[in-house]
Motif scaffolding. Structure first.
Motif, mmCIF file in Angstrom:
data_model
loop_
_atom_site.group_PDB
_atom_site.id
_atom_site.type_symbol
_atom_site.label_atom_id
_atom_site.label_comp_id
_atom_site.label_asym_id
_atom_site.label_seq_id
_atom_site.Cartn_x
_atom_site.Cartn_y
_atom_site.Cartn_z
ATOM 1 N N GLY A 147 0.833 -1.199 0.000
ATOM 2 C CA GLY A 147 0.000 0.000 0.000
ATOM 3 C C GLY A 147 0.863 1.242 0.000
ATOM 4 O O GLY A 147 2.089 1.150 0.147
ATOM 5 N N GLY A 148 0.232 2.400 -0.185
ATOM 6 C CA GLY A 148 1.005 3.629 -0.149
ATOM 7 C C GLY A 148 0.194 4.818 -0.613
ATOM 8 O O GLY A 148 -0.985 4.705 -0.952
ATOM 9 N N THR A 149 0.855 5.953 -0.633
ATOM 10 C CA THR A 149 0.238 7.213 -1.040
ATOM 11 C C THR A 149 0.742 7.611 -2.423
ATOM 12 O O THR A 149 1.743 7.075 -2.908
ATOM 13 N N ALA A 150 0.068 8.578 -3.021
ATOM 14 C CA ALA A 150 0.503 9.085 -4.324
ATOM 15 C C ALA A 150 1.906 9.677 -4.221
ATOM 16 O O ALA A 150 2.729 9.502 -5.124
ATOM 17 N N THR A 151 2.188 10.351 -3.130
ATOM 18 C CA THR A 151 3.511 10.955 -2.937
ATOM 19 C C THR A 151 4.591 9.879 -2.900
ATOM 20 O O THR A 151 5.634 10.006 -3.544
ATOM 21 N N MET A 152 4.331 8.808 -2.167
ATOM 22 C CA MET A 152 5.293 7.708 -2.082
ATOM 23 C C MET A 152 5.521 7.080 -3.454
ATOM 24 O O MET A 152 6.658 6.833 -3.851
ATOM 25 N N LEU A 153 4.434 6.845 -4.183
ATOM 26 C CA LEU A 153 4.543 6.212 -5.495
ATOM 27 C C LEU A 153 5.288 7.095 -6.489
ATOM 28 O O LEU A 153 6.063 6.606 -7.300
ATOM 29 N N ALA A 154 5.052 8.400 -6.422
ATOM 30 C CA ALA A 154 5.674 9.327 -7.366
ATOM 31 C C ALA A 154 7.190 9.354 -7.226
ATOM 32 O O ALA A 154 7.898 9.649 -8.193
ATOM 33 N N GLN A 155 7.693 9.024 -6.051
ATOM 34 C CA GLN A 155 9.146 9.020 -5.838
ATOM 35 C C GLN A 155 9.858 8.011 -6.735
ATOM 36 O O GLN A 155 11.017 8.207 -7.094
ATOM 37 N N ASP A 156 9.165 6.941 -7.093
ATOM 38 C CA ASP A 156 9.789 5.876 -7.885
ATOM 39 C C ASP A 156 9.373 5.897 -9.351
ATOM 40 O O ASP A 156 9.678 4.960 -10.086
ATOM 41 N N LEU A 157 8.654 6.930 -9.765
ATOM 42 C CA LEU A 157 8.155 7.000 -11.136
ATOM 43 C C LEU A 157 8.619 8.280 -11.823
ATOM 44 O O LEU A 157 8.811 9.303 -11.157
ATOM 45 N N PRO A 158 8.736 8.235 -13.144
ATOM 46 C CA PRO A 158 9.177 9.429 -13.881
ATOM 47 C C PRO A 158 8.015 10.377 -14.213
ATOM 48 O O PRO A 158 8.007 11.006 -15.263
ATOM 49 N N VAL A 159 7.025 10.446 -13.326
ATOM 50 C CA VAL A 159 5.880 11.334 -13.522
ATOM 51 C C VAL A 159 5.635 12.107 -12.231
ATOM 52 O O VAL A 159 6.120 11.737 -11.166
ATOM 53 N N THR A 160 4.849 13.154 -12.340
ATOM 54 C CA THR A 160 4.567 13.983 -11.167
ATOM 55 C C THR A 160 3.570 13.300 -10.231
ATOM 56 O O THR A 160 2.873 12.357 -10.624
ATOM 57 N N ARG A 161 3.487 13.825 -9.026
ATOM 58 C CA ARG A 161 2.506 13.321 -8.067
ATOM 59 C C ARG A 161 1.097 13.490 -8.617
ATOM 60 O O ARG A 161 0.249 12.620 -8.460
ATOM 61 N N GLN A 162 0.841 14.612 -9.296
ATOM 62 C CA GLN A 162 -0.483 14.861 -9.871
ATOM 63 C C GLN A 162 -0.832 13.813 -10.923
ATOM 64 O O GLN A 162 -1.973 13.358 -11.014
ATOM 65 N N ALA A 163 0.157 13.410 -11.718
ATOM 66 C CA ALA A 163 -0.068 12.358 -12.716
ATOM 67 C C ALA A 163 -0.370 11.029 -12.033
ATOM 68 O O ALA A 163 -1.247 10.275 -12.477
ATOM 69 N N VAL A 164 0.336 10.745 -10.946
ATOM 70 C CA VAL A 164 0.088 9.511 -10.193
ATOM 71 C C VAL A 164 -1.340 9.516 -9.653
ATOM 72 O O VAL A 164 -2.042 8.499 -9.722
ATOM 73 N N GLU A 169 -4.000 12.271 4.434
ATOM 74 C CA GLU A 169 -3.486 11.446 3.342
ATOM 75 C C GLU A 169 -4.531 10.457 2.851
ATOM 76 O O GLU A 169 -5.416 10.048 3.600
ATOM 77 N N VAL A 170 -4.372 10.087 1.600
ATOM 78 C CA VAL A 170 -5.160 8.987 1.049
ATOM 79 C C VAL A 170 -4.188 7.857 0.779
ATOM 80 O O VAL A 170 -3.211 8.018 0.045
ATOM 81 N N ARG A 171 -4.453 6.720 1.414
ATOM 82 C CA ARG A 171 -3.617 5.534 1.217
ATOM 83 C C ARG A 171 -4.344 4.585 0.287
ATOM 84 O O ARG A 171 -5.542 4.382 0.398
ATOM 85 N N TYR A 172 -3.579 4.002 -0.620
ATOM 86 C CA TYR A 172 -4.129 3.087 -1.615
ATOM 87 C C TYR A 172 -3.565 1.704 -1.383
ATOM 88 O O TYR A 172 -2.412 1.549 -0.972
#
Length: 112
Positions: free
Chosen positions: A35-52, A73-76
């Motif tokens: 699980g995780g947040t958009a912010t956490m996921l964006a750290q490992d992706l070449p896209v912005t947090r908004q895109a995530v 926060e919203v956790r997914y």
């Protein structure tokens, strides 16, 4: 290999959501991290947090992720049921394709 109309609609939406490689990477990240947040996921992706966030919305609409608001926060987390339904359909499809291919192989090997 007959699905209900609801299952057919679910499979269509899941396959459309999974067609995007970024969304697949997001699902992988959520699965690996539990699980995780958009912010956490964006750290490992070449896209912005908004895109995530936009990708997560598509995954949520497809039923592939569950969102829980915890404080600000919203956790997914991954929702496995739609993936299981789609995987069963794919397995059934592969099985149906396998039968004619086995017949062709048997004919080719027998020299008929």
């Amino acid at each position: 290999m007959t699905q209900s109309p609801a299952e057919e609609a679910l499979i269509e939406v899941v396959l459309a959501a999974l067609a995007d490689p970024t969304r697949r990477r997001i699902l992988d990240g959520l699965s690996t991290a539990g699980g995780g947040t958009a912010t956490m996921l964006a750290q490992d992706l070449p896209v912005t947090r908004q895109a995530v966030v936009k990708h997560l919305a598509v995954l949520h609409q497809a039923g592939l992720v569950v969102a829980r608001k915890i404080g600000r926060e919203v956790r997914y987390s991954v929702a496995p049921a739609p993936l299981a339904t789609t995987a069963r359909w794919m397995t059934d499809l592969a099985s149906e394709w396998g039968r004619p291919l086995q017949n062709v192989k048997r004919l080719a090997e027998s020299g008929e």
